[in-house]
Design a protein around this motif. Structure first.
Motif, PDB file in Angstrom:
ATOM      1  N   VAL A  19      84.777 -11.381 127.292  1.00 27.16           N
ATOM      2  CA  VAL A  19      84.827 -10.665 126.015  1.00 27.16           C
ATOM      3  C   VAL A  19      86.099  -9.814 125.957  1.00 27.16           C
ATOM      4  N   THR A  20      86.425  -9.145 127.049  1.00 28.17           N
ATOM      5  CA  THR A  20      87.660  -8.351 127.107  1.00 28.17           C
ATOM      6  C   THR A  20      88.875  -9.247 126.877  1.00 28.17           C
ATOM      7  N   GLY A  21      88.884 -10.404 127.515  1.00 27.63           N
ATOM      8  CA  GLY A  21      89.993 -11.339 127.338  1.00 27.63           C
ATOM      9  C   GLY A  21      90.147 -11.782 125.893  1.00 27.63           C
ATOM     10  N   VAL A  22      89.049 -12.118 125.241  1.00 31.71           N
ATOM     11  CA  VAL A  22      89.109 -12.529 123.844  1.00 31.71           C
ATOM     12  C   VAL A  22      89.566 -11.362 122.968  1.00 31.71           C
ATOM     13  N   SER A  23      89.156 -10.138 123.309  1.00 33.92           N
ATOM     14  CA  SER A  23      89.609  -8.953 122.562  1.00 33.92           C
ATOM     15  C   SER A  23      91.122  -8.796 122.672  1.00 33.92           C
ATOM     16  N   TRP A  24      91.660  -9.008 123.867  1.00 39.16           N
ATOM     17  CA  TRP A  24      93.123  -8.936 124.052  1.00 39.16           C
ATOM     18  C   TRP A  24      93.824  -9.996 123.207  1.00 39.16           C
ATOM     19  N   ALA A  26      92.706 -11.283 120.467  1.00 39.95           N
ATOM     20  CA  ALA A  26      92.591 -10.853 119.068  1.00 39.95           C
ATOM     21  C   ALA A  26      93.645  -9.800 118.744  1.00 39.95           C
ATOM     22  N   GLU A  27      93.845  -8.866 119.677  1.00 39.46           N
ATOM     23  CA  GLU A  27      94.878  -7.843 119.478  1.00 39.46           C
ATOM     24  C   GLU A  27      96.267  -8.473 119.380  1.00 39.46           C
ATOM     25  N   GLY A  28      96.449  -9.588 120.045  1.00 41.54           N
ATOM     26  CA  GLY A  28      97.713 -10.304 119.984  1.00 41.54           C
ATOM     27  C   GLY A  28      97.805 -11.240 118.789  1.00 41.54           C
ATOM     28  N   ARG A  29      96.814 -11.160 117.921  1.00 40.86           N
ATOM     29  CA  ARG A  29      96.744 -11.934 116.683  1.00 40.86           C
ATOM     30  C   ARG A  29      96.511 -13.427 116.897  1.00 40.86           C
ATOM     31  N   ALA A  30      95.802 -13.778 117.956  1.00 37.32           N
ATOM     32  CA  ALA A  30      95.430 -15.178 118.158  1.00 37.32           C
ATOM     33  C   ALA A  30      94.536 -15.607 117.004  1.00 37.32           C
ATOM     34  N   THR A  31      94.697 -16.823 116.565  1.00 35.96           N
ATOM     35  CA  THR A  31      93.855 -17.331 115.480  1.00 35.96           C
ATOM     36  C   THR A  31      92.884 -18.409 115.964  1.00 35.96           C
ATOM     37  N   CYS A  32      92.977 -18.764 117.236  1.00 34.74           N
ATOM     38  CA  CYS A  32      92.061 -19.710 117.849  1.00 34.74           C
ATOM     39  C   CYS A  32      92.124 -19.498 119.359  1.00 34.74           C
ATOM     40  N   VAL A  33      91.031 -19.780 120.056  1.00 30.12           N
ATOM     41  CA  VAL A  33      90.977 -19.610 121.510  1.00 30.12           C
ATOM     42  C   VAL A  33      90.536 -20.926 122.146  1.00 30.12           C
ATOM     43  N   ALA A  34      91.202 -21.292 123.240  1.00 30.74           N
ATOM     44  CA  ALA A  34      90.805 -22.440 124.043  1.00 30.74           C
ATOM     45  C   ALA A  34      90.549 -21.937 125.456  1.00 30.74           C
ATOM     46  N   MET A  35      89.421 -22.303 126.031  1.00 28.58           N
ATOM     47  CA  MET A  35      89.100 -21.938 127.412  1.00 28.58           C
ATOM     48  C   MET A  35      89.274 -23.177 128.272  1.00 28.58           C
ATOM     49  N   PRO A  36      90.211 -23.171 129.212  1.00 31.10           N
ATOM     50  CA  PRO A  36      90.434 -24.365 130.027  1.00 31.10           C
ATOM     51  C   PRO A  36      89.437 -24.530 131.172  1.00 31.10           C
ATOM     52  N   CYS A  37      88.379 -23.763 131.169  1.00 29.18           N
ATOM     53  CA  CYS A  37      87.360 -23.841 132.218  1.00 29.18           C
ATOM     54  C   CYS A  37      86.075 -24.420 131.624  1.00 29.18           C
ATOM     55  N   ASN A  38      85.689 -25.592 132.107  1.00 25.88           N
ATOM     56  CA  ASN A  38      84.453 -26.209 131.627  1.00 25.88           C
ATOM     57  C   ASN A  38      83.250 -25.298 131.829  1.00 25.88           C
ATOM     58  N   LEU A  44      79.754 -19.871 126.036  1.00 24.32           N
ATOM     59  CA  LEU A  44      80.422 -20.046 124.747  1.00 24.32           C
ATOM     60  C   LEU A  44      79.687 -19.366 123.599  1.00 24.32           C
ATOM     61  N   ASP A  45      78.403 -19.603 123.463  1.00 26.20           N
ATOM     62  CA  ASP A  45      77.657 -19.000 122.353  1.00 26.20           C
ATOM     63  C   ASP A  45      77.675 -17.480 122.436  1.00 26.20           C
ATOM     64  N   ALA A  46      77.479 -16.928 123.621  1.00 28.53           N
ATOM     65  CA  ALA A  46      77.501 -15.471 123.787  1.00 28.53           C
ATOM     66  C   ALA A  46      78.883 -14.919 123.474  1.00 28.53           C
ATOM     67  N   LEU A  47      79.923 -15.618 123.890  1.00 30.19           N
ATOM     68  CA  LEU A  47      81.287 -15.176 123.629  1.00 30.19           C
ATOM     69  C   LEU A  47      81.607 -15.234 122.142  1.00 30.19           C
ATOM     70  N   ARG A  48      81.166 -16.294 121.496  1.00 31.90           N
ATOM     71  CA  ARG A  48      81.390 -16.417 120.050  1.00 31.90           C
ATOM     72  C   ARG A  48      80.719 -15.284 119.277  1.00 31.90           C
ATOM     73  N   ALA A  49      79.626 -14.766 119.802  1.00 34.75           N
ATOM     74  CA  ALA A  49      78.918 -13.666 119.130  1.00 34.75           C
ATOM     75  C   ALA A  49      79.736 -12.378 119.140  1.00 34.75           C
ATOM     76  N   HIS A  50      80.770 -12.312 119.979  1.00 38.78           N
ATOM     77  CA  HIS A  50      81.582 -11.099 120.102  1.00 38.78           C
ATOM     78  C   HIS A  50      82.918 -11.183 119.368  1.00 38.78           C
ATOM     79  N   THR A  51      83.157 -12.274 118.633  1.00 34.07           N
ATOM     80  CA  THR A  51      84.457 -12.415 117.971  1.00 34.07           C
ATOM     81  C   THR A  51      84.345 -13.264 116.718  1.00 34.07           C
ATOM     82  N   ASP A  52      85.295 -13.076 115.829  1.00 32.21           N
ATOM     83  CA  ASP A  52      85.386 -13.923 114.640  1.00 32.21           C
ATOM     84  C   ASP A  52      86.408 -15.040 114.847  1.00 32.21           C
ATOM     85  N   ILE A  53      87.149 -14.983 115.958  1.00 29.14           N
ATOM     86  CA  ILE A  53      88.151 -16.007 116.237  1.00 29.14           C
ATOM     87  C   ILE A  53      87.426 -17.286 116.670  1.00 29.14           C
ATOM     88  N   PRO A  54      87.775 -18.415 116.082  1.00 22.60           N
ATOM     89  CA  PRO A  54      87.149 -19.671 116.527  1.00 22.60           C
ATOM     90  C   PRO A  54      87.507 -19.970 117.983  1.00 22.60           C
TER      91      PRO A  54
END
Length: 139
Positions: A19-24, A26-38, A44-54
């Motif tokens: 969640v902290t990583g996704v917040s960072w 977002a602060e950097g104005r990312a408009t999409c996130v890709a996680m390279p870890c399967n 994923l669902d819990a992380l999506r609940a903490h952000t509006d970024i796809p």
């Protein structure tokens, strides 16, 4: 960040760090996130609940790519971590998309796949990981 596979096997959760990583991002104005870890996709669902970024669903994308490469595919083999296997990430998504998911035998998982994944994650002997994969493939 706590190891995702170990977390799924009872270790400390990585969700707060994720969640902290996704917040960072977002602060950097990312408009999409890709996680390279399967394995991280178990969160994923819990992380999506903490952000509006796809956040890209790599598990679905991988299975859909297999289908795209070979439309008649009905079985897809998966080499994954114990955590991803335990949570049935690919099995659940595969059931939704229709191909049958095949995993290696537990002994092969323990002695070959887990070792290769650990080598790569630790920046270790990736050549050994390749040799193990090829040695196993000849059996």
């Amino acid at each position: 960040m706590p190891d995702r596979a170990e977390a799924l096997l009872g270790g400390p959760s990585p969700l707060s760090a994720m969640v902290t990583g996704v917040s960072w991002l977002a602060e950097g104005r990312a408009t999409c996130v890709a996680m390279p870890c399967n394995t991280a996709h178990a969160y994923l669902d819990a992380l999506r609940a903490h952000t509006d970024i796809p956040i890209l669903d790599m598990v679905s994308a991988a299975l859909e790519a297999c289908r795209s490469l070979r439309p008649s595919v009905d079985r897809i083999g998966i080499l994954d971590t114990e955590g991803a296997r335990l949570t049935r990430l690919y099995d659940v998504t595969g059931a939704r998309l229709d191909p049958h998911i095949i995993h290696v035998r537990p002994a092969t998982q323990t002695h070959h796949v887990n070792r290769a994944i650990a080598d790569v994650k630790q920046g270790g002997d990736t050549a050994r990981a390749r040799r193990e994969r090829h040695r196993r493939g000849r059996r």
